[in-house]
Design a protein around this motif. Sequence first.
Motif, short mmCIF file in Angstrom:
data_model
loop_
_atom_site.label_atom_id
_atom_site.label_comp_id
_atom_site.label_asym_id
_atom_site.label_seq_id
_atom_site.Cartn_x
_atom_site.Cartn_y
_atom_site.Cartn_z
N THR A 38 0.85 -1.18 0.00
CA THR A 38 0.00 0.00 0.00
C THR A 38 0.89 1.24 0.00
OG1 THR A 38 -0.06 0.19 2.41
CG2 THR A 38 -1.71 -1.25 1.37
N ALA A 39 0.31 2.37 -0.34
CA ALA A 39 1.07 3.62 -0.32
C ALA A 39 1.58 3.91 1.10
CB ALA A 39 0.22 4.77 -0.84
N HIS A 40 0.79 3.57 2.11
CA HIS A 40 1.21 3.77 3.51
C HIS A 40 2.44 2.92 3.82
CE1 HIS A 40 1.13 4.05 7.87
NE2 HIS A 40 1.04 2.73 7.93
N GLN A 41 2.44 1.66 3.38
CA GLN A 41 3.59 0.80 3.62
C GLN A 41 4.83 1.29 2.86
OE1 GLN A 41 1.62 -2.84 2.41
NE2 GLN A 41 1.57 -3.60 4.52
N ALA A 42 4.60 1.78 1.65
CA ALA A 42 5.72 2.34 0.89
C ALA A 42 6.34 3.52 1.63
CB ALA A 42 5.25 2.76 -0.50
N LEU A 45 8.56 2.33 4.44
CA LEU A 45 9.87 1.86 3.97
C LEU A 45 10.79 3.05 3.66
CD1 LEU A 45 8.89 -1.11 1.64
CD2 LEU A 45 10.26 -1.23 3.72
N ALA A 46 10.24 4.09 3.06
CA ALA A 46 11.04 5.28 2.78
C ALA A 46 11.52 5.92 4.08
CB ALA A 46 10.22 6.28 1.96
N ASP A 47 10.64 6.01 5.06
CA ASP A 47 11.03 6.59 6.35
C ASP A 47 12.17 5.78 6.99
OD1 ASP A 47 9.07 8.50 6.05
OD2 ASP A 47 7.62 7.51 7.38
N ALA A 48 12.06 4.44 6.92
CA ALA A 48 13.09 3.59 7.51
C ALA A 48 14.42 3.75 6.79
CB ALA A 48 12.65 2.13 7.48
N LEU A 70 22.72 0.19 7.11
CA LEU A 70 22.14 0.20 8.45
C LEU A 70 23.21 0.02 9.53
CD1 LEU A 70 19.21 -2.27 7.67
CD2 LEU A 70 18.92 0.18 8.12
N ALA A 71 23.00 0.64 10.67
CA ALA A 71 23.85 0.37 11.82
C ALA A 71 23.48 -1.01 12.37
CB ALA A 71 23.65 1.43 12.89
N GLU A 72 24.46 -1.76 12.82
CA GLU A 72 24.20 -3.11 13.33
C GLU A 72 23.30 -3.10 14.56
OE1 GLU A 72 27.49 -5.95 13.47
OE2 GLU A 72 28.71 -4.45 12.42
N THR A 73 23.20 -1.96 15.21
CA THR A 73 22.40 -1.85 16.44
C THR A 73 20.96 -1.41 16.18
OG1 THR A 73 23.20 0.42 16.73
CG2 THR A 73 24.42 -1.35 17.84
N CYS A 74 20.56 -1.23 14.90
CA CYS A 74 19.25 -0.65 14.62
C CYS A 74 18.18 -1.73 14.40
CB CYS A 74 19.31 0.25 13.40
SG CYS A 74 19.35 -0.64 11.83
N GLY A 75 18.52 -3.01 14.59
CA GLY A 75 17.59 -4.08 14.28
C GLY A 75 16.24 -3.95 14.96
N ALA A 76 16.23 -3.63 16.23
CA ALA A 76 14.96 -3.53 16.97
C ALA A 76 14.11 -2.38 16.44
CB ALA A 76 15.24 -3.36 18.46
N ASP A 77 14.75 -1.26 16.15
CA ASP A 77 14.03 -0.09 15.62
C ASP A 77 13.43 -0.42 14.26
OD1 ASP A 77 13.05 2.38 14.94
OD2 ASP A 77 14.94 3.46 15.21
N LEU A 78 14.22 -1.04 13.39
CA LEU A 78 13.72 -1.40 12.05
C LEU A 78 12.55 -2.37 12.16
CD1 LEU A 78 13.98 -1.39 8.96
CD2 LEU A 78 15.60 -3.29 9.19
N ALA A 79 12.70 -3.39 13.00
CA ALA A 79 11.63 -4.38 13.14
C ALA A 79 10.35 -3.73 13.65
CB ALA A 79 12.07 -5.49 14.10
N ALA A 80 10.45 -2.81 14.60
CA ALA A 80 9.26 -2.13 15.13
C ALA A 80 8.56 -1.33 14.04
CB ALA A 80 9.66 -1.23 16.29
N ARG A 83 6.81 -3.86 11.68
CA ARG A 83 5.62 -4.45 12.29
C ARG A 83 4.47 -3.45 12.28
NH1 ARG A 83 9.34 -6.12 16.35
NH2 ARG A 83 9.95 -8.32 16.06
N ALA A 84 4.75 -2.21 12.60
CA ALA A 84 3.69 -1.20 12.66
C ALA A 84 3.05 -0.99 11.29
CB ALA A 84 4.27 0.12 13.17
N ALA A 85 3.83 -1.22 10.22
CA ALA A 85 3.31 -1.03 8.87
C ALA A 85 2.71 -2.31 8.28
CB ALA A 85 4.43 -0.53 7.95
N GLY A 86 2.71 -3.39 9.06
CA GLY A 86 2.19 -4.65 8.56
C GLY A 86 3.13 -5.38 7.62
N LEU A 87 4.42 -5.06 7.69
CA LEU A 87 5.40 -5.66 6.79
C LEU A 87 6.22 -6.77 7.46
CD1 LEU A 87 6.66 -2.38 5.07
CD2 LEU A 87 5.30 -4.21 4.01
N LEU A 88 5.91 -7.07 8.72
CA LEU A 88 6.60 -8.15 9.43
C LEU A 88 5.57 -8.91 10.25
CD1 LEU A 88 9.25 -9.56 10.06
CD2 LEU A 88 9.70 -7.85 11.83
#
Length: 423
Positions: A38-42, A45-48, A70-80, A83-88
């Motif tokens: 969806t445009a929202h999910q897109a 992804l751009a924000d991330a 990506l920084a190796e420490t950003c995994g939790a932020d990216l996953a969150a 998930r919020a966008a319905g992509l995980l």
Amino acid sequence: MPARPDRDRDDACPGALRLHVADDGALARVRLPGGLLTAHQAAALADAAEALGDGHLDLTSRGNVQVRGLAETCGADLAARLRAAGLLPSDRHDRIRNIAASPLGDGRVQQWVRELDHLLCSGEPDLSGLSGRFLFGLDDGRGDIVALSPDVTLIASADGALLCHGPAGPGLHIADRDAPRAAALAAAGFLAAQRASGTRAWRLRELPAEHRPAPGDLARRLDAAGIPSRPVTVAVAPAPPPGPGVLPGPGGRPALSVAAPLGRLTTAQWRSLAGIADRYGDGGLRVTPWRGVIVPGLAPGADPQPPAALAQEAGLVTSAASAWHGAGACAGRPGCAKALADVRADAAAALASVRPGGPGVLPVYWSGCERRCGHPGGRWVDVLATGEGSYRVTVRDGLREAPSVTVTAAELAGAVAAARTTT
């Protein structure tokens, strides 16, 4: 590819949670089953990519998206964020959600995608043992997805669906409503065959021939699950992918097809496409396995040129006559430690200095090393960095290849243009 019984590890394909560390930072691969967004999910992804990565989105040969830098420490932020966008939707099943689907089909194939993805994430049947390379292919009958040689293939027919292991051969006819569940059970059959073979095969073609699932085995598996089937011959000819431009779509609603230059989009280009989908389309995007994006659902009878012009102004490939059409490249330097050259820069310089191509021009792919990560299938021009500023240019066709020429980066434009028009 022969079977590899000597493997002692799982595949190393990255995912949204399992990051791959490259020279330019970590890399995440976000699965987009069927390329549906969806445009929202897109926008998410751009924000991330802007907040956590290098501000680009790379399109893969499976219709997925990668975020680099990506920084190796950003995994939790990216996953969150995902998930919020319905992509995980499932942490456990993230990497097995590899579903390629005909991007110009009607809603029937897209509904199969959604139902199959739900089954993959539900764990019924449990398919978590699949590798991150295993591919489901959902073809609307035109043969564009068959050409990708999926491990499990569903093909839409006039009175149901055709199911087989691999892209063709003996298969089964099933009812339309049973298609997604039958595809999941076919993957379960692959896992059973893998265990019986004693190998760590990641894909169907890696299984020893005597252990590959037979249609009769699959029919019995479906029957046990209450799914009727009958034997059929599956023989849909592989077809070329949709080219860039305004294309016919279902229900009389055209679609805008664009290609990403060398498979990479800036977040500004990505947002431009999302804006076109919102303003002119049905609010959705379909990322293709050919490193492109389709905006479906343009208004019937409306002038399709305004959205096409906006995409062209954003620097996207909107015509098959563009020299950039069918051109791709791996990450190269500085992102990959194995690369022998900055292949993206050399490819861009070569493509910018040649006249437009057109129908019949072969795809071309620049690789920084012998692994040739992400190269196309079929007949294509292989541009391989050999070190010391030189490239080897070869026309490949499966296992066959034409005589190669070795040129400097300055000579690439002419050599590639000649190879792309080889008959």
